[in-house]
Structures are given as structure tokens and as C-alpha cells.
Design an enzyme around this catalytic site. Structure first.
Site, mmCIF file in Angstrom:
data_model
loop_
_atom_site.group_PDB
_atom_site.id
_atom_site.type_symbol
_atom_site.label_atom_id
_atom_site.label_comp_id
_atom_site.label_asym_id
_atom_site.label_seq_id
_atom_site.Cartn_x
_atom_site.Cartn_y
_atom_site.Cartn_z
ATOM 1 N N CYS A 77 -7.363 -34.135 -9.823
ATOM 2 C CA CYS A 77 -7.972 -34.466 -8.533
ATOM 3 C C CYS A 77 -8.707 -35.809 -8.607
ATOM 4 C CB CYS A 77 -8.876 -33.331 -8.071
ATOM 5 S SG CYS A 77 -9.261 -33.406 -6.302
ATOM 6 N N HIS A 92 -6.162 -28.094 -8.794
ATOM 7 C CA HIS A 92 -7.218 -27.395 -9.520
ATOM 8 C C HIS A 92 -6.671 -26.037 -9.977
ATOM 9 C CE1 HIS A 92 -10.429 -30.181 -8.586
ATOM 10 N NE2 HIS A 92 -10.085 -30.165 -7.310
#
Length: 500
Positions: A332, A441
Site C-alpha cells: 500500500c 493488505h
């Protein structure tokens, strides 16, 4: 059975509120009681994404799992994600409404409270029991006005309260008595008892203190919960840098920088628990040790955390690490940092429009921060490992594009679980195979993906480890211990009588 609610409040942060709610969710679920967790207001950088694309606190997702439920946005209607020392992104019922400083949010609380009560009522109408988690301490004098996280909420819905304290930190009797004394008479009346958490040793040596506490306050001690050695449930607050498993003969050494705004640190829990992996978390002003793999984690403030990493010497370290054959994964915000440019035309991160930061330049990519956040659960297969399933979730405001489409290899092929022919390419793998970038994630949570990524990082025939299975066993261990040290059936009856 009559429906009821119960709120767990703590004398301090990290007193055990989340774990007690998790344990009670599992114990009620075992009894056939339909139960939902709820936290009106949560402040955390570690969040989860629901199936319908909303964002809630990580603890409520775990509690939902303990209760046999899919996480729902109503379980945590107000989520505050700090992005500066004095401000946070405010998320109401799963969607960001803007950035606010402390004063601005204090003024906004009356609107936020309506959302919290609305979400609570939907859960109360749907489930036999709602287990509510408070935030911090109910006795913070400066926060009592317009409180919507602790007693202010309990008073609004008229529910009983248990106060929990952590004896392992010391001062447990002062914490409990002091907290109760600082409450108003009506708030004190709704406290049905205390729970003491993380006790070590012979409980007979504690008995005189328990007797004094009950006589002094007129409130019963409902349970003394023992310290559980080696216990682990994912945390949503500060990153625990101490090891979460016993030392092992590691086949892979991983180094992860802990940045000021590191987010979603549960991403590497499966790695920290794996028997063949040693994870070292490196904070400010600490020497960066040699590693086989470096993971750049997510960040709530990518530009400032990128500057922090440069200040701490990580750019030189990464260049040397890659020069000598090391591997790097960016997740991310860490993925964005590995690119060439990060643009913030709207000033979403630092309130200054049209800012531009130069990334580390390892991936031919630039990222533009957008107002609309990407929130979704994902599943699919790793592109570089045949038949390796991967699951995860996306939480990001950046939209990334490759500046050079030649020699681009993708990390994963993602689908909706129904039509695999319309797979979406996600992430990046460098031509030399040393660098991976992904927006996913939870990328290490699926046992297939974990094993494949460990093999990629240099572990031959990595041992299998199923994080979901491990978590379920830990919840059962927690619930079993709580059952042995609290009278759960009497507690249920006490709650029902309170609300009649």
C-alpha cells in the site's frame, strides 16, 4: 431470551476491553445467543474492510469473527485515523467525511453521535445481545463533555457497564477506585462490577485486596482473568515491538521500519508467528540490521513517512540491500514509496495543495492521491506461483499508474470469486524478481500466499501456517480461560435484570 446490551469500559487504554468483548462474543455464540460487537467511536490506524466496502476498526472485525459473524459497518460507526499529531481522518459509518483537528471534531460530535446511536439501534433490533466496547477511560475529565465513547453513550442507551483494569501494569486498586470515584452518581449506578485482567500468581494472595475493593466500592469483582502466556490477537493500537513467539532457528530474516504513521501493522502478524521467520521491527534512531527481506508497510501519511525513512537512512540501506541480492516488498503506502513520484494535488495529507514527493524510484510508477478512497476485499491468485490463492483488502486514496509499461509483471490476478476469466491484474514484480509492490493488505494471511511468498524470499519448502486457524484457536483459548474465571450465565442474568 430478553435482549440486552453490556458495555465494557477500561481504567486505561489497553486494559483489556477488546479482549474481554472478544471472549464474551465467543462464549455467547457457544450458548446459541445471537450477539454482535459494537464500538461507538474508535481511534486506530489498524482497520478492516467489510464485504460491502466499508471501513471499521480491526478489533470489531475480530470480535465479529468470534461471534460467528461477517464484520458490518454498524459495529464501528465512528473511526478516527490520526494523520497528524493534532488531527485525524474522520470516518462515519464506513466512509471518510474529512480531516478534522481535535477542536473541529469536538464540535462535530453531536452529528457523529446520531450516527453511532443509529448504528447501535440497528444491531439491537437484529441481535439478542450487543456487547459494546468503550474507548480509553471513562474518567478523562477533559473529555467528559459531549462524550460519545464511554459513559455518555452508556447513559444514552441505558445499559450496564463493567470496568476492567490490567493488574500486570500495577496500581489496579487505585485505577478501579479512582475511575469509579470520578464518575457521576448515575454513571456509578450503572457499573455492575469489575474485572481484573492479566493476573499472575496465586489468587489467594489477591483475596484481601478483592475483599477491600468490594467493601470500599459496593461493587462485586466479577472475575480475575489470568495472564495468558504467548497469547496473541491482532492489535489495532501501537505496534508491539517485542517478539510474539519464542526464538526459533530462522530461515528468513525480515526487517520492517516502524514509521510515525504506520498503518495496518497486522499485515505481518502471520510472519511474526511463523516458526521459520525472524521479524525485526526498527524504530527511530535504531541501527538497521542485515536482512533477507525488507517490508515497507502501509502508511496513513505517505509523504511524511517517506521523508522520515530518508532521514533515518533507509534509502541508502535499500539501495545496498538490493545491490547485494536482497528482496523488498512494499504494501500500500510502502508500494507507493517504491515508485518515482507521489502527487497530492488536493492537499489530502498535509493541507498544502499541489505537493509532490520523489519516491525511492525502484518501480516505474507514479501515484496521485485522490479524495475517494478505495475500499474492497480482494481474492485471486498470485501471478508468479501456480495455484497459490491470495486474499486481502484494499484501503488507499492513491491511484497509481506505470510510467513505463514495458517489462511490467504483475503480482496477482484478482477476481470476484465468480468469473475468473475477468481477472484484474494487481501490483508489480521487478524484472529481476527482487521487488514486489501490492495494494493488498493481509497478503500473508492465506496459507497459500504465505508459503509462496516465503519461497520467493528464499525459504526452500517453507512450512505451512494458517493464520485464520491460529486466530480461531487463540479466541477459543481466551474464551475458555474467561469461562473458567467468570460466571457467564450469572452475568447474562444480571444484564437482563438491569434493563428490565
Amino acid at each position: 431470551m430478553p435482549a440486552f446490551s453490556l458495555m465494557i469500559q477500561g481504567t486505561t487504554s489497553d486494559a483489556g476491553k477488546s479482549t474481554l468483548v472478544t471472549a464474551l462474543c465467543r462464549l455467547f455464540y457457544r450458548r446459541g445467543i445471537s450477539v454482535a460487537p459494537f464500538k461507538p467511536q474508535n481511534m486506530a490506524l489498524n482497520s478492516a474492510v467489510t464485504k460491502d466496502g466499508n471501513e471499521i476498526g480491526r478489533a470489531q472485525a475480530v470480535q465479529a469473527y468470534a461471534a460467528g459473524l461477517e464484520p458490518q459497518v454498524d459495529m464501528n460507526p465512528i473511526l478516527l485515523k490520526p494523520n497528524t499529531d493534532t488531527g485525524a481522518q474522520v470516518i462515519i459509518q464506513g466512509k471518510a467525511v474529512g480531516n478534522m483537528n481535535a477542536v473541529g471534531y469536538h464540535e462535530y460530535k453531536s452529528i457523529a453521535k446520531v450516527a453511532a446511536l443509529d448504528s447501535y439501534q440497528r444491531l439491537a433490533n437484529q441481535y439478542q445481545a450487543v456487547l459494546i466496547e468503550g474507548a480509553g477511560s471513562p474518567a478523562e475529565i477533559n473529555l467528559r463533555a459531549r462524550d460519545i465513547a464511554n459513559m455518555g453513550f452508556a447513559e444514552s442507551i441505558d445499559c450496564p457497564v463493567i470496568i476492567i483494569a490490567d493488574i500486570d501494569k500495577g496500581g489496579v486498586f487505585a485505577h478501579l477506585v479512582g475511575t469509579l470515584d470520578l464518575l457521576s452518581p448515575s454513571e456509578q449506578d450503572r457499573v455492575i462490577g469489575f474485572v481484573i485482567n492479566r493476573f499472575r500468581g496465586d489468587i489467594s494472595l489477591l483475596q484481601s485486596g478483592l475483599d477491600w475493593l468490594e467493601e470500599r466500592t459496593g461493587k462485586p469483582v466479577l472475575g480475575v482473568l489470568p495472564f495468558l502466556k504467548g497469547f496473541h490477537l491482532e492489535s489495532e493500537d501501537a505496534v508491539a515491538k517485542s517478539p510474539i513467539k519464542a526464538d526459533s532457528k530462522a530461515k528468513l530474516n525480515i526487517v520492517i521500519p516502524i514509521m510515525p504513521r504506520t498503518s495496518n501493522h497486522t499485515d505481518w502478524d502471520a510472519l511474526r508467528l511463523h516458526p521459520e521467520v525472524q521479524v525485526t521491527l526498527v524504530g527511530a534512531n535504531e541501527t538497521i540490521p542485515p536482512a533477507d527481506l525488507v517490508i515497507l508497510p502501509g502508511s496513513k501519511s505517505v509523504q511524511s513517512d517517506l521523508a522520515y525513512l530518508r532521514q533515518e537512512g533507509w534509502e541508502d540501506y535499500l539501495n545496498k540491500h538490493l545491490r547485494y541480492g536482497g528482496k523488498v516488498i512494499g504494501i500500500c503506502g510502502g508500494y507507493q514509496m517504491l515508485g518515482e513520484q507521489l502527487l497530492d494535488p488536493l492537499g489530502l495529507e498535509n493541507q498544502h495543495a499541489n505537493t509532490r514527493s520523489t519516491g525511492f524510484g525502484f518501480i516505474p510508477m507514479e501515484t496521485v492521491l485522490k479524495e475517494e478512497k478505495q475500499l474492497k476485499q480482494r481474492q485471486g491468485q498470485l501471478a508468479f506461483a501456480a495455484n497459490a490463492q491470495v486474499t486481502g483488502y484494499e484501503i488507499h486514496s492513491g491511484v497509481s499508474r506505470f510510467t513505463d509499461e514495458t517489462q511490467i509483471a504483475h503480482f496477482a490476478l484478482l477476481d470476484d470469486g465468480k468469473n475468473k476469466e475477468n481477472s484484474e491484474k494487481e501490483g508489480y514484480i521487478s524484472p529481476d524478481g527482487q521487488i514486489i509492490g501490492t495494494y493488498l493488505h493481509g497478503v500473508f494471511d492465506h496459507p497459500d500466499a504465505l508459503q509462496a511468498l516465503l519461497n520467493w524470499a528464499g525459504v526452500d519448502q517453507a512450512a505451512a501456517f494458517d493464520y485464520d486457524q491460529f486466530r480461531d484457536k487463540e479466541i477459543d483459548r481466551l474464551a475458555d480461560s474467561t469461562e473458567q474465571n467468570m460466571n457467564i450465565d450469572a452475568l447474562i442474568e444480571q444484564c437482563q435484570n438491569f434493563q428490565q
